[in-house]
Design a protein around this motif. Structure first.
Motif, short mmCIF file in Angstrom:
data_model
loop_
_atom_site.label_atom_id
_atom_site.label_comp_id
_atom_site.label_asym_id
_atom_site.label_seq_id
_atom_site.Cartn_x
_atom_site.Cartn_y
_atom_site.Cartn_z
N ILE A 1 -6.60 6.25 -27.29
CA ILE A 1 -6.38 6.93 -26.01
C ILE A 1 -6.24 5.92 -24.87
N MET A 2 -5.72 4.75 -25.20
CA MET A 2 -5.64 3.67 -24.22
C MET A 2 -4.81 4.05 -23.00
N GLY A 3 -3.88 4.99 -23.17
CA GLY A 3 -3.06 5.43 -22.04
C GLY A 3 -3.89 5.97 -20.90
N LEU A 4 -4.98 6.65 -21.21
CA LEU A 4 -5.85 7.21 -20.18
C LEU A 4 -6.44 6.11 -19.29
N PHE A 5 -6.88 5.04 -19.90
CA PHE A 5 -7.50 3.95 -19.14
C PHE A 5 -6.46 3.24 -18.27
N VAL A 6 -5.27 3.08 -18.82
CA VAL A 6 -4.19 2.44 -18.05
C VAL A 6 -3.83 3.30 -16.83
N ILE A 7 -3.76 4.61 -17.03
CA ILE A 7 -3.41 5.53 -15.93
C ILE A 7 -4.44 5.46 -14.82
N VAL A 8 -5.72 5.51 -15.19
CA VAL A 8 -6.78 5.40 -14.19
C VAL A 8 -6.66 4.07 -13.44
N GLY A 9 -6.42 3.00 -14.18
CA GLY A 9 -6.30 1.67 -13.57
C GLY A 9 -5.14 1.59 -12.59
N ILE A 10 -3.98 2.13 -12.98
CA ILE A 10 -2.80 2.09 -12.10
C ILE A 10 -3.05 2.90 -10.83
N GLY A 11 -3.54 4.13 -11.01
CA GLY A 11 -3.82 4.98 -9.84
C GLY A 11 -4.82 4.35 -8.90
N TYR A 12 -5.85 3.75 -9.49
CA TYR A 12 -6.89 3.09 -8.69
C TYR A 12 -6.31 1.92 -7.91
N LYS A 13 -5.60 1.04 -8.62
CA LYS A 13 -5.10 -0.20 -7.99
C LYS A 13 -4.03 0.08 -6.93
N LEU A 14 -3.16 1.06 -7.19
CA LEU A 14 -2.12 1.36 -6.20
C LEU A 14 -2.73 1.99 -4.95
N THR A 15 -3.69 2.88 -5.13
CA THR A 15 -4.37 3.49 -3.98
C THR A 15 -5.16 2.44 -3.21
N GLN A 16 -5.77 1.54 -3.94
CA GLN A 16 -6.50 0.44 -3.31
C GLN A 16 -5.56 -0.43 -2.46
N HIS A 17 -4.34 -0.65 -2.98
CA HIS A 17 -3.35 -1.44 -2.25
C HIS A 17 -3.06 -0.84 -0.87
N TYR A 18 -3.11 0.49 -0.78
CA TYR A 18 -2.84 1.17 0.49
C TYR A 18 -4.07 1.26 1.38
N GLY A 19 -5.20 0.71 0.92
CA GLY A 19 -6.40 0.71 1.73
C GLY A 19 -7.12 2.04 1.76
N LEU A 20 -6.87 2.91 0.78
CA LEU A 20 -7.53 4.21 0.71
C LEU A 20 -8.67 4.17 -0.29
N ASP A 21 -9.39 5.28 -0.39
CA ASP A 21 -10.51 5.36 -1.33
C ASP A 21 -9.97 5.35 -2.75
N ARG B 1 4.63 -3.87 -5.38
CA ARG B 1 3.32 -3.20 -5.48
C ARG B 1 3.18 -2.37 -6.74
N TYR B 2 4.29 -1.82 -7.23
CA TYR B 2 4.22 -0.99 -8.43
C TYR B 2 4.00 -1.85 -9.68
N LEU B 3 4.71 -2.95 -9.76
CA LEU B 3 4.52 -3.84 -10.90
C LEU B 3 3.14 -4.49 -10.87
N THR B 4 2.66 -4.79 -9.67
CA THR B 4 1.31 -5.35 -9.55
C THR B 4 0.27 -4.34 -10.01
N ALA B 5 0.43 -3.07 -9.58
CA ALA B 5 -0.50 -2.02 -10.00
C ALA B 5 -0.42 -1.79 -11.51
N LEU B 6 0.80 -1.87 -12.05
CA LEU B 6 0.99 -1.71 -13.50
C LEU B 6 0.27 -2.81 -14.27
N ARG B 7 0.47 -4.04 -13.83
CA ARG B 7 -0.18 -5.18 -14.48
C ARG B 7 -1.70 -5.06 -14.39
#
Length: 437
Positions: free
Chosen positions: A80-100, A23-29
């Motif tokens: 500042i590409m790191g900011l977009f990647v961080i938002v994407g990872i946090g979003y996708k990992l939280t989505q994986h858990y079925g949360l908002d 799940r972490y590598l998937t969220a990272l990708r």
């Protein structure tokens, strides 16, 4: 050969399966995929801002004004590409858990900013853009993972504010996220305070010194790149998407190296790295897809005799020009085909070595850090990736010829077997019709 393939299958397939489903590598990708459109947008304007010979056509002041006018496009995206990647990872990992998921994204970015130094040359309240790009990439990745897990933990503990019925949904969701977000960010604030009493001063410095710098140095080497390229090819051979699996691990390193080159390119300085994200994407994948199979398509038109290979060439040619090679991978086929295992593994390694030493010796400019869309055709791809340098285009053309030379005898054998099989089938059909008559 069968024994070798059996060993590879038994050893690599379980590893690939775990990596692919982690799940972490998937969220990272997926996090990098969220940032990709913005990265490409910034890269396009870097290319436009650095058109070759433009500085010789217009005056120095006009050229400076031209670059200043286009500069914000890359400064607001690539830098500042790191900011977009961080938002994407946090979003996708939280989505994986079925949360908002949106709260997973915003808590990740807030946690990262809490840990980020906010001092620039003794001026407080200022965040250096370098920490929001390559330098802060690894801290951002770890922060996104940890913040999403903490947010999930507090939500699952049911430490939320329940609003009465009738309250608008958007308001109710905000209050439900309030306590989990507050507790999560408090943890990161405590971490920041604790690190301020260490010799590293900030978590940013700690991550960069202990983890990011050593990994980046390792990932920028030729040997590590060859290993990565080989694994991509091996996974594809067994029907697994090698790029998705390996890029999940190497992308943070390659993107960081890419960003260092981009900053140097924009500053007019010497480019520090040969191996970058664009080194792999342009000079390996960007030549017809994984395994550089555009060379195979060209060979089919030159030496193909069998109907099967000729039809495959017509089918795979148009898509191969844009680096989509599934028709070749599944139609030749490449998957589980021992006849082509040697060129499939050998060609990318040879091209990696040729490209590396061409750039190390200065014959070809290093990748300029410009993210070229992966569907960009060969030749143009190499030209853009090296900062509008003709040498990059020539190197791609040369590499294509080398790959054709490696594949020639093996494709000849494969095509001959198909041709003989088709002749036998045709002869058998004729015999059957003669007996029926």
């Amino acid at each position: 050969m069968n024994k070798f393939m059996e060993v590879l299958e038994n050893f690599l397939l379980p590893i690939a399966d775990k990596l692919n489903n982690n799940r972490y590598l998937t969220a990272l990708r997926d996090g990098f995929m969220v940032a990709l459109p913005l990265i490409i947008f910034g890269s396009i304007f870097v290319v436009i801002a650095n058109f070759p010979f433009l500085d010789r056509i217009i005056s120095e002041d006009a050229y400076a004004a031209y670059q200043n006018a286009l500069g914000p496009a890359s400064a607001a995206t690539l830098s500042i590409m790191g900011l977009f990647v961080i938002v994407g990872i946090g979003y996708k990992l939280t989505q994986h858990y079925g949360l908002d998921a949106i709260y997973g994204g915003v808590v990740a970015i807030a946690a990262f900013l809490i840990l980020t130094p906010q001092v620039l040359e003794d001026v407080s309240g200022v965040i250096p853009t370098s920490t929001l790009g390559a330098e802060g990439m690894f801290l951002g990745i770890f922060t996104a993972f940890i913040s999403a897990e903490l947010y999930r933990f507090f939500v699952n503990k049911n430490w939320t504010i329940k609003m009465p019925a009738g309250v608008p949904d958007s308001v109710s969701r905000s209050f439900s996220a309030l306590i989990p977000i507050t507790l999560t960010l408090t943890v990161f604030l405590v971490i920041r305070v604790v690190f301020s009493y260490t010799k590293y001063d900030t978590v940013q410095n700690f991550i960069y010194t202990i983890i990011q710098q050593p990994l980046t140095e390792l990932g920028s080497g030729l040997i590590a790149t060859i290993v990565a390229v080989l694994l991509i090819q091996i996974f594809w051979f067994f029907g697994l998407h090698g790029q998705i699996i390996i890029n999940s691990v190497f992308d943070p390193i390659w993107y960081a190296l890419n960003d260092e080159n981009l900053q140097a390119f924009q500053a007019g300085s010497e480019l520090p790295n040969i191996i970058t994200k664009q080194f792999v994407d342009s000079f390996l994948v960007g030549m017809g897809g994984s395994g550089m199979t555009l060379a195979v398509v060209i060979l089919i038109f030159i030496i193909g005799k069998s109907r099967q290979t000729k039809e495959l060439g017509k089918l795979g040619g148009p898509s191969g020009l844009f680096n989509v090679n599934e028709p070749i991978i599944f139609g030749l086929p490449i998957i589980m085909n021992p006849l082509i295992l040697i060129p499939w593994l050998l060609a990318p390694v040879v091209i990696t070595i040729i490209t590396y030493f061409s750039m190390a010796t200065g014959m070809v400019p290093r990748p300029a850090g410009i993210i070229v869309p992966w569907t960009t055709p060969v030749i143009l791809n190499g030209f853009l990736a090296t900062g509008n340098a003709w040498q990059g285009a020539v190197l791609q053309a040369f590499n294509l010829v080398v790959v054709m030379g490696i594949w020639w005898p093996f494709l000849k054998i494969l095509d001959k077997s198909y041709y003989e099989s088709e002749k036998n089938d045709k002869k058998n059909d004729s015999d059957s019709k003669r007996k029926e008559a």
